[in-house]
Scaffold this active site. Structure first.
Site, PDB file in Angstrom:
ATOM      1  N   ARG A   1       0.844  -1.269   0.304  1.00 35.69           N
ATOM      2  CA  ARG A   1       0.228   0.346   0.186  1.00 35.69           C
ATOM      3  C   ARG A   1       0.954   1.015   0.215  1.00 35.69           C
ATOM      4  NH1 ARG A   1      -3.317  -3.165   3.400  1.00 35.69           N
ATOM      5  NH2 ARG A   1      -5.415  -3.960   2.076  1.00 35.69           N
TER       6      ARG A   1
ATOM      7  N   LYS B   1       4.160  11.502 -11.209  1.00 33.85           N
ATOM      8  CA  LYS B   1       2.973  11.355 -11.757  1.00 33.85           C
ATOM      9  C   LYS B   1       3.427   9.008 -11.643  1.00 33.85           C
ATOM     10  CE  LYS B   1       0.131  14.175 -13.974  1.00 33.85           C
ATOM     11  NZ  LYS B   1      -0.541  14.904 -15.678  1.00 33.85           N
TER      12      LYS B   1
ATOM     13  N   GLU C   1      10.230  19.332 -24.261  1.00 33.03           N
ATOM     14  CA  GLU C   1       9.753  20.105 -23.243  1.00 33.03           C
ATOM     15  C   GLU C   1      10.236  20.680 -22.528  1.00 33.03           C
ATOM     16  OE1 GLU C   1       7.099  18.347 -21.252  1.00 33.03           O
ATOM     17  OE2 GLU C   1       6.878  16.147 -22.152  1.00 33.03           O
TER      18      GLU C   1
ATOM     19  N   LYS D   1       8.828  22.832 -13.173  1.00 31.48           N
ATOM     20  CA  LYS D   1       7.708  21.450 -13.045  1.00 31.48           C
ATOM     21  C   LYS D   1       7.608  21.602 -11.295  1.00 31.48           C
ATOM     22  CE  LYS D   1       5.786  17.643 -13.544  1.00 31.48           C
ATOM     23  NZ  LYS D   1       5.762  16.489 -14.683  1.00 31.48           N
TER      24      LYS D   1
ATOM     25  N   GLU E   1      -3.027  17.882 -10.799  1.00 33.34           N
ATOM     26  CA  GLU E   1      -3.962  17.773 -11.652  1.00 33.34           C
ATOM     27  C   GLU E   1      -5.869  18.293 -11.819  1.00 33.34           C
ATOM     28  OE1 GLU E   1      -2.612  16.468 -15.114  1.00 33.34           O
ATOM     29  OE2 GLU E   1      -3.882  16.677 -16.084  1.00 33.34           O
TER      30      GLU E   1
ATOM     31  N   ARG F   1      -2.359  22.362 -13.199  1.00 35.00           N
ATOM     32  CA  ARG F   1      -0.970  21.745 -13.620  1.00 35.00           C
ATOM     33  C   ARG F   1      -1.645  21.081 -15.064  1.00 35.00           C
ATOM     34  NH1 ARG F   1       2.001  16.290 -10.550  1.00 35.00           N
ATOM     35  NH2 ARG F   1       3.195  15.505 -12.041  1.00 35.00           N
TER      36      ARG F   1
ATOM     37  N   ASN G   1      -0.093  20.058 -19.613  1.00 32.50           N
ATOM     38  CA  ASN G   1       0.257  19.263 -21.228  1.00 32.50           C
ATOM     39  C   ASN G   1       0.079  19.947 -22.429  1.00 32.50           C
ATOM     40  OD1 ASN G   1      -0.104  16.811 -19.483  1.00 32.50           O
ATOM     41  ND2 ASN G   1      -2.110  17.980 -18.726  1.00 32.50           N
TER      42      ASN G   1
ATOM     43  N   HIS H   1       0.241  18.454 -25.830  1.00 30.54           N
ATOM     44  CA  HIS H   1       0.266  16.918 -25.411  1.00 30.54           C
ATOM     45  C   HIS H   1      -0.787  16.013 -26.118  1.00 30.54           C
ATOM     46  CE1 HIS H   1       4.023  17.387 -22.827  1.00 30.54           C
ATOM     47  NE2 HIS H   1       3.916  16.455 -22.884  1.00 30.54           N
TER      48      HIS H   1
ATOM     49  N   HIS I   1      -0.575  13.531 -28.470  1.00 27.45           N
ATOM     50  CA  HIS I   1      -0.416  12.344 -27.908  1.00 27.45           C
ATOM     51  C   HIS I   1      -1.245  11.409 -29.111  1.00 27.45           C
ATOM     52  CE1 HIS I   1      -0.100  11.672 -23.384  1.00 27.45           C
ATOM     53  NE2 HIS I   1       0.849  11.822 -24.352  1.00 27.45           N
TER      54      HIS I   1
ATOM     55  N   HIS J   1       7.566  10.153 -28.509  1.00 28.84           N
ATOM     56  CA  HIS J   1       6.609  11.398 -27.258  1.00 28.84           C
ATOM     57  C   HIS J   1       7.427  13.081 -27.565  1.00 28.84           C
ATOM     58  CE1 HIS J   1       4.541  13.468 -24.306  1.00 28.84           C
ATOM     59  NE2 HIS J   1       5.474  13.599 -23.785  1.00 28.84           N
TER      60      HIS J   1
HETATM   61  N1  GLY Z   1       3.987  15.044 -17.698  1.00 27.14           N
HETATM   62  C1  GLY Z   1       2.817  16.078 -16.643  1.00 27.14           C
HETATM   63  C2  GLY Z   1       2.356  16.356 -15.266  1.00 27.14           C
HETATM   64  O1  GLY Z   1       3.891  15.598 -14.923  1.00 27.14           O
HETATM   65  O2  GLY Z   1       1.421  16.408 -14.942  1.00 27.14           O
END
Ligand code: GLY
Length: 364
Positions: free
Chosen positions: A122, A144, A186, A230, A240, A244, A248, A251, A255, A268
């Protein structure tokens, strides 16, 4: 080169340490963080061959008991099956609630190890040691984690913040040129959505398509400013639910292009670059941002050797269809991140399909 950036999340706060030669200090940097005695070092075969011994030696000399889990390299192995292998190693080596997984590798290793750490018992500690520029400026920071589902990228995952991110820029010496360029998408993104000074510093460099053209002091700025951007955004909105989402930028269409080209023809960062061009054009069409800034972004992406047009033969209707499957769709509406001015972006779900088709057709 040395800087420390804090990701400010109250009791879950952690540091991103950028240090040349830092790999040898991994153990001592982890030493004061109450990370238990047992460490499972997760890596892939090629990264481990280059850096595994140094990372292990540093950890052992700081008193950690280290075991390994070495996975095959590549996005195709970012699966629940690989995570099962990490669980197997955790079980075999009797990792405890207080133990730590260390991810030594690029985004694939980092995301999978983070997910295994989020779910094993957990939730146990994870330390991220990214070895690609892309992972350094993005994936390793912000918590993430996850794996791919056969029908889509990163559809299975969890938020699980690391206890430390250690970036050793020296390991970039072995980074292939295409991966360097991909990460630059990025970096340019941070310039457009958050840090105008970073954008201008990049503009002042003659060539950005290979690391050898980027002087050490600019590389240091690229790393520290990208990580700071970041960290700032994640500190404001960990899960997010708001700002946040601006990370994107590029993206959504990126994507779609990546997946419709089988993740190989367009990688990417290349997809993100194409997506940034499209989103910037959409913003101009909607009167949200000016054509001069659109041109400056285009020049910067081209200088980094990134694609600014769609691959020949792409079906723009297919792109539109694929956008509907994106994680970022909300109440059936595609959410676009659009630039407003250099250093600022906003989220909009009011972009018409017709305008998207028009912009994409102009990019063929
Ligand atoms: N790569 C986008 C984020 O970490 O929110």
């Amino acid at each position: 080169m040395q800087s420390v950036i804090k990701v400010d999340l109250g009791p879950q706060s952690y540091n991103v340490c950028v240090r040349s030669g830092g790999l040898d200090e991994l153990g001592s940097l982890m030493g004061g963080l109450n990370l238990g005695k047992k460490v499972l070092l997760v890596s892939n075969q090629s990264i481990f061959r280059h850096y595994g011994e140094r990372a292990t030696a540093g950890l052992e000399s700081a008193g950690f008991q280290v075991d390994n889990c070495i996975l095959p390299p590549g996005e195709q192995y970012k699966t629940l099956n690989s995570v099962q292998k990490i669980y197997g190693a955790a079980l075999e080596n009797r990792l405890e609630r207080s133990s730590t997984m260390v991810a030594l590798g690029g985004g694939v290793v980092g995301d999978m190890t983070g997910f295994a750490a989020a779910t094993w018992l957990r939730g146990i500690n994870v330390v991220q040691v990214p070895t690609s520029l892309l992972a350094m400026v993005d994936a390793a920071i912000g918590g993430k984690t996850g794996v791919n589902h056969p029908l889509g990228k990163n559809l299975i995952g969890a938020f699980h913040q690391p206890r430390l991110v250690l970036i050793d820029p020296d390991v970039l010496k072995t980074l292939p040129a295409r991966e360097f360029r991909s990460a630059m998408a990025e970096v340019i993104k941070y310039g457009v959505i958050w840090d105008v000074e970073l954008f201008e510093k990049l503009e002042s460099c003659k060539r950005l398509d290979q690391m050898r053209y980027v002087k050490a002091d600019l590389l240091a700025e690229i790393l520290s400013r990208s990580c700071q951007a970041k960290a700032d955004v994640v500190s404001k909105d960990e899960k997010e639910s708001g700002v946040r989402a601006i990370l994107n930028y590029g993206h959504t269409i990126g994507h779609a292009v990546e997946s419709l080209t089988g993740y190989k023809l367009v990688n990417h960062g290349e997809g993100v670059a194409i997506g940034m061009v499209a989103s910037s054009r959409l913003a101009v069409e909607l009167g949200m941002w000016d054509a001069e800034c659109d041109g400056r972004q285009l020049d910067l992406l081209a200088k980094a050797g990134l694609p600014t047009k769609l691959p020949a033969g792409m079906d723009v209707e297919e792109i539109l269809k694929s956008l509907q499957l994106d994680k970022k769709v909300q109440d059936g509406k595609v959410r676009f991140v659009l630039p407003v001015r250099l250093g600022e972006a906003a989220v909009s779900n009011r972009v018409d399909g017709d305008v998207i088709i028009q912009v994409l057709k102009e990019m063929l």
